[in-house]
Design a protein around this motif. Structure first.
Motif, PDB file in Angstrom:
ATOM      1  N   THR A  65       0.852  -1.186   0.000  1.00 15.88           N
ATOM      2  CA  THR A  65       0.000   0.000   0.000  1.00 15.88           C
ATOM      3  C   THR A  65       0.897   1.248   0.000  1.00 15.88           C
ATOM      4  OG1 THR A  65      -1.668  -1.152   1.263  1.00 15.88           O
ATOM      5  CG2 THR A  65      -1.754   1.248   1.340  1.00 15.88           C
ATOM      6  N   ARG A  77       0.974   5.523  -0.549  1.00 18.42           N
ATOM      7  CA  ARG A  77       0.130   6.722  -0.627  1.00 18.42           C
ATOM      8  C   ARG A  77       0.294   7.366  -1.998  1.00 18.42           C
ATOM      9  NH1 ARG A  77      -0.517   9.693   4.684  1.00 18.42           N
ATOM     10  NH2 ARG A  77      -0.932   8.011   6.157  1.00 18.42           N
ATOM     11  N   CYS A 101      -1.117   2.555  17.692  1.00 17.14           N
ATOM     12  CA  CYS A 101      -1.674   3.904  17.526  1.00 17.14           C
ATOM     13  C   CYS A 101      -1.631   4.673  18.846  1.00 17.14           C
ATOM     14  CB  CYS A 101      -3.107   3.824  17.009  1.00 17.14           C
ATOM     15  SG  CYS A 101      -3.173   3.377  15.273  1.00 17.14           S
ATOM     16  N   ARG A 104       5.266   4.923  12.876  1.00 13.48           N
ATOM     17  CA  ARG A 104       3.955   5.513  12.564  1.00 13.48           C
ATOM     18  C   ARG A 104       4.032   7.036  12.535  1.00 13.48           C
ATOM     19  NH1 ARG A 104      -0.662   2.920  11.259  1.00 13.48           N
ATOM     20  NH2 ARG A 104      -2.544   4.164  11.478  1.00 13.48           N
ATOM     21  N   ASN A 144       3.606   4.722   4.523  1.00 13.34           N
ATOM     22  CA  ASN A 144       4.010   4.546   5.911  1.00 13.34           C
ATOM     23  C   ASN A 144       4.087   3.037   6.130  1.00 13.34           C
ATOM     24  OD1 ASN A 144       3.574   4.013   8.902  1.00 13.34           O
ATOM     25  ND2 ASN A 144       4.023   6.201   8.873  1.00 13.34           N
ATOM     26  N   GLU A 203      -3.371   8.925  12.984  1.00 10.86           N
ATOM     27  CA  GLU A 203      -3.067   9.070  11.556  1.00 10.86           C
ATOM     28  C   GLU A 203      -1.568   8.835  11.355  1.00 10.86           C
ATOM     29  OE1 GLU A 203      -3.761  10.016   7.581  1.00 10.86           O
ATOM     30  OE2 GLU A 203      -5.162   9.493   9.194  1.00 10.86           O
ATOM     31  N   ALA A 204      -1.239   7.976  10.384  1.00 13.18           N
ATOM     32  CA  ALA A 204       0.183   7.699  10.123  1.00 13.18           C
ATOM     33  C   ALA A 204       0.805   8.850   9.339  1.00 13.18           C
ATOM     34  CB  ALA A 204       0.318   6.407   9.332  1.00 13.18           C
ATOM     35  N   ASP A 247      -2.516  -1.633   9.173  1.00 10.49           N
ATOM     36  CA  ASP A 247      -3.817  -1.170   8.642  1.00 10.49           C
ATOM     37  C   ASP A 247      -4.328  -2.011   7.479  1.00 10.49           C
ATOM     38  OD1 ASP A 247      -3.930   2.171   9.641  1.00 10.49           O
ATOM     39  OD2 ASP A 247      -2.127   0.941   9.835  1.00 10.49           O
ATOM     40  N   ARG A 248      -3.428  -2.335   6.532  1.00  8.37           N
ATOM     41  CA  ARG A 248      -3.924  -3.029   5.332  1.00  8.37           C
ATOM     42  C   ARG A 248      -4.393  -4.447   5.652  1.00  8.37           C
ATOM     43  NH1 ARG A 248       0.798  -5.593   1.588  1.00  8.37           N
ATOM     44  NH2 ARG A 248       2.276  -5.923   3.283  1.00  8.37           N
ATOM     45  N   HIS A 307      -2.772  -3.030  16.185  1.00  8.70           N
ATOM     46  CA  HIS A 307      -2.959  -1.733  15.539  1.00  8.70           C
ATOM     47  C   HIS A 307      -3.310  -0.673  16.583  1.00  8.70           C
ATOM     48  CE1 HIS A 307      -5.567   1.235  13.377  1.00  8.70           C
ATOM     49  NE2 HIS A 307      -4.561   1.194  12.532  1.00  8.70           N
ATOM     50  N   GLU A 341       1.299   1.241   7.981  1.00  7.11           N
ATOM     51  CA  GLU A 341       0.035   0.989   7.263  1.00  7.11           C
ATOM     52  C   GLU A 341       0.123  -0.339   6.525  1.00  7.11           C
ATOM     53  OE1 GLU A 341      -1.875   5.388   6.590  1.00  7.11           O
ATOM     54  OE2 GLU A 341      -0.678   4.582   4.933  1.00  7.11           O
TER      55      GLU A 341
END
Ligand code: PRX
Length: 632
Positions: free
Chosen positions: A34, A36, A104, A140, A61, A233-234, A68-69, A100, A64
């Motif tokens: 992933t 950006r 965070c 992160r 990042n 938010e990363a 996240d993915r 996660h 992520e």
């Protein structure tokens, strides 16, 4: 996942492609992550400066990709299993969703404490879940993590913090190590007496100790966590933004901060993890390395999490409460893939077979070895008694500087041979050269191991001193990356790593520069000069042999002096660098230009003084006889 190789023919095809069209090869693999923003160019490089950029202008990042993915498809899958030091304490498991959230929250604590993108954060923590959270939390928020193995001394920590100009330290009150408890925060306090850059210390309460907290500087993690939200938010990172610094020893005195960057490291650790271990979606994977070393970074944390695997993290040691601990953990968590170091295998071998035979080890599918050459006896023991001759053994050769595995068999897919790392991974172009840098093309020969083309995980720089990076790795042989290792290629092109050809010794898989240990020994007030060499050691691979000259030519109590020298090394580097043998000498074999002839000292330490070679250039040849006579 498309990037996993399943057959020998598949390996050959991938390898050919990676050499013919390296950019196309890595471009395709990088697409599976992933981003950006995609990259404009796959690779920009020259080994002269050196300058290496992968996935140029790509934005991402790494967390992520690690977390996240996976949430959509693997949210409830186990990401991390933490096994404590004491088997009586309950283990803890985190799903991808839980991990996660932990990362965070920790990342928010960092931001609340002033950490911004690009800041250096030093992590000095035991193998507890918070160590994993904190590393990922740094990534992160875009902070550069510099993990320091929690066995290093306050002095070593201070040197690394100052070099990186870290502004924050993450630590714990204390740590468990087998039957012992060690006061970690006290070591940090001592280190920080000399580190003005550090403004905050965040302390994890592992042991419930009432440690000294400096008002305004020190805060407890559990208190800080009360103040933050669950989402974070990363930070958007460039492919070539620094991800981490990891200090390692070279042939000169001061450890150097090896720098790895976000994009290439991500692609390389994931690809090598999946392929070398032939990872399957349901596998439970355990790497026994501490996160304080590169193996822990790449193959306990980042590689497995990028691949969406379940990774085991172990707080303890192989011999506590008994030498069956590794095998007990394997049965307990049904580990399928197990990755450890030859030194651990040799020490467990020495403890006797009974400890292994009392466990089933049925879940195991693949075994791995890393960090130092694995001798044939240990290889066979591992293969027969742990893997029950059913599990392929991957002997993985690589380095802090390479960030990921370079030469290894792919489990069950490419040929394995005891004591041989095997063939290069796709994307890796090794070359053996002679001392003039000429390529050795024939097989069944030995040479200096170099790389002629960059791979995505290659070292980018040494922190704060790019010239040192050039001099250490890119200047010995023109247009080649020099590994510092000697290797032999067999008739089928399989590589066997012989060991370091520079003044670096590998003790239990840990790297030390001889000059680094000498500098520490010379801090002792009784010592005038010293010379350190490695020698073969049955368990550690190499032991540390120190020749020392005392101010007082014949010390009244040599045993006390030895104990004091050891104490000095522990204070300056850490217990892991304790000399195994200390010989008190009246002089060292020096040439007329003042250079110590280490070759002679190595021979003495090895116990082989039959052929010392030419000693005619020595200033005082008699000193050699004295050294031989006093050898330990
Ligand atoms: O000499 C090689 C040896 O360890 C060195 C790298 O040490 P470090 O950066 O601490 O990384 C250790 C973990 C990757 C190498 O230059 N080495 C590492 N793996 C092997 C090895 N020697 C022989 N066989 C290996 N599999």
């Amino acid at each position: 996942m498309s990037s996993r190789i399943h057959s020998f023919a598949g390996y050959q095809a991938a390898y050919q492609k990676s050499v013919k069209d390296p950019e196309g090869f890595w471009d395709e693999i990088a697409q599976t992550f992933t981003w950006r923003q995609p990259w404009d160019k796959v690779l920009d490089w020259n080994f002269e400066e050196p300058r290496v950029k992968w996935f140029v202008n790509g934005k991402l990042n790494i967390t992520e990709n690690c977390l996240d993915r996976h949430l959509k498809t693997r949210g409830n899958k186990l990401a991390l299993i933490w096994e404590p030091n004491d088997p009586k304490e309950r283990f803890v498991r985190y799903t991808y969703r839980e991990l996660h959230e932990k990362v965070c929250q920790f990342a928010n604590v960092l931001r609340n404490n002033g950490v911004k993108k690009g800041d250096r954060v030093c992590i000095y923590m035991p193998m507890i879940p918070e160590l994993a959270f904190s590393v990922l939390a740094c990534a992160r928020v875009g902070a550069v993590h510099s993990v320091i193995f929690a066995g290093f001394s306050a002095n070593s920590m201070a040197d690394r913090i100052k070099d990186a100009e870290a502004s924050v330290v993450l630590t714990s009150d204390g740590l468990n190590r087998g039957a012992k408890q060690i006061p970690v925060k006290r070591v940090v306090d001592e280190a920080l007496e000399d580190c003005p850059s550090v403004k905050k210390v965040i302390v994890v309460d592992r042991l419930g100790w009432a440690v000294k907290m400096l008002p305004g500087r020190d805060v407890y993690l559990h208190e800080e966590l009360q103040k933050v939200e669950k989402n974070c938010e990363a930070e958007e990172m460039d492919s070539e933004d620094m991800l981490f610094i990891l200090y390692t020893s070279g042939s000169t005195g001061k450890p150097k901060g090896v720098v790895h960057t976000c994009g290439g490291y991500m692609v390389y650790t994931d690809y090598t993890f999946r392929n070398v271990f032939q990872y399957d979606e349901s596998d439970i994977y355990w790497c026994t390395a501490d996160i304080g070393w590169i193996t822990g970074h790449s193959y306990l944390l980042y590689g497995p999490l990028l691949a969406g695997a379940t990774t085991v993290m172990f707080e303890g040691v192989p011999t506590f409460p008994d030498p069956g601990r590794f095998w007990q953990v394997i049965d307990k968590h049904s580990v399928n893939i197990f990755y450890t170091a030859p030194t651990a295998i040799r020490s467990l071998m020495a403890a006797g077979l009974d400890h292994v035979l009392s466990y089933s080890l049925d879940s195991l599918k693949v075994l791995g070895s890393v960090g130092e050459p694995i001798n044939e006896e240990a290889w066979h023991w591992y293969h027969i008694h742990v893997g029950k001759e059913r599990c392929p053994v991957v002997d993985t050769w690589w380095q802090t500087e390479t960030s990921g595995i370079m030469i290894s068999s792919l489990a069950g897919v490419t040929p394995m041979k005891p004591s041989h790392a095997g063939q290069p991974l796709p994307g890796v172009q090794p070359i053996l050269v002679d001392q003039n840098g000429e390529e050795i093309t024939e097989n069944e020969t030995e040479g200096y191991l170099c790389m002629k083309f960059p791979w995505p995980g290659i070292i980018r720089t040494t922190y704060g001193d790019h010239e040192r990076c050039r001099l250490s790795y890119f200047s010995t042989y023109k247009n080649l990356y020099f590994t510092g290792d000697g290797a032999r290629r067999d008739e089928n092109g399989l590589y066997r790593i012989i060991g370091r050809v520079d003044d670096v010794i590998n003790v239990s898989g840990h790297r030390f520069g001889t000059a680094e240990i000498e500098n520490a020994i010379n801090q002792n007030r009784h010592i005038v000069e010293s010379a350190v060499v490695g020698y073969p050691h049955a368990i550690k691979g190499q032991g540390i042999y120190a020749f020392v000259i005392c101010a007082d030519q014949a010390p009244a109590n040599p045993e006390n002096l030895r104990a004091e020298v050891i104490e000095t090394v522990v204070e300056h580097i850490g217990k892991i660098a304790k000399p195994d043998k200390i010989q008190i000498v009246s002089g060292l074999p020096k040439t007329r230009s003042g250079k110590i002839m280490r070759r002679i000292l190595r021979k003495v330490a090895e116990g082989d003084t039959t052929n010392l070679g030419d000693t005619s250039t020595l200033l005082d040849p008699l000193v050699v006889d004295e050294i031989i006579q006093g050898a330990l």
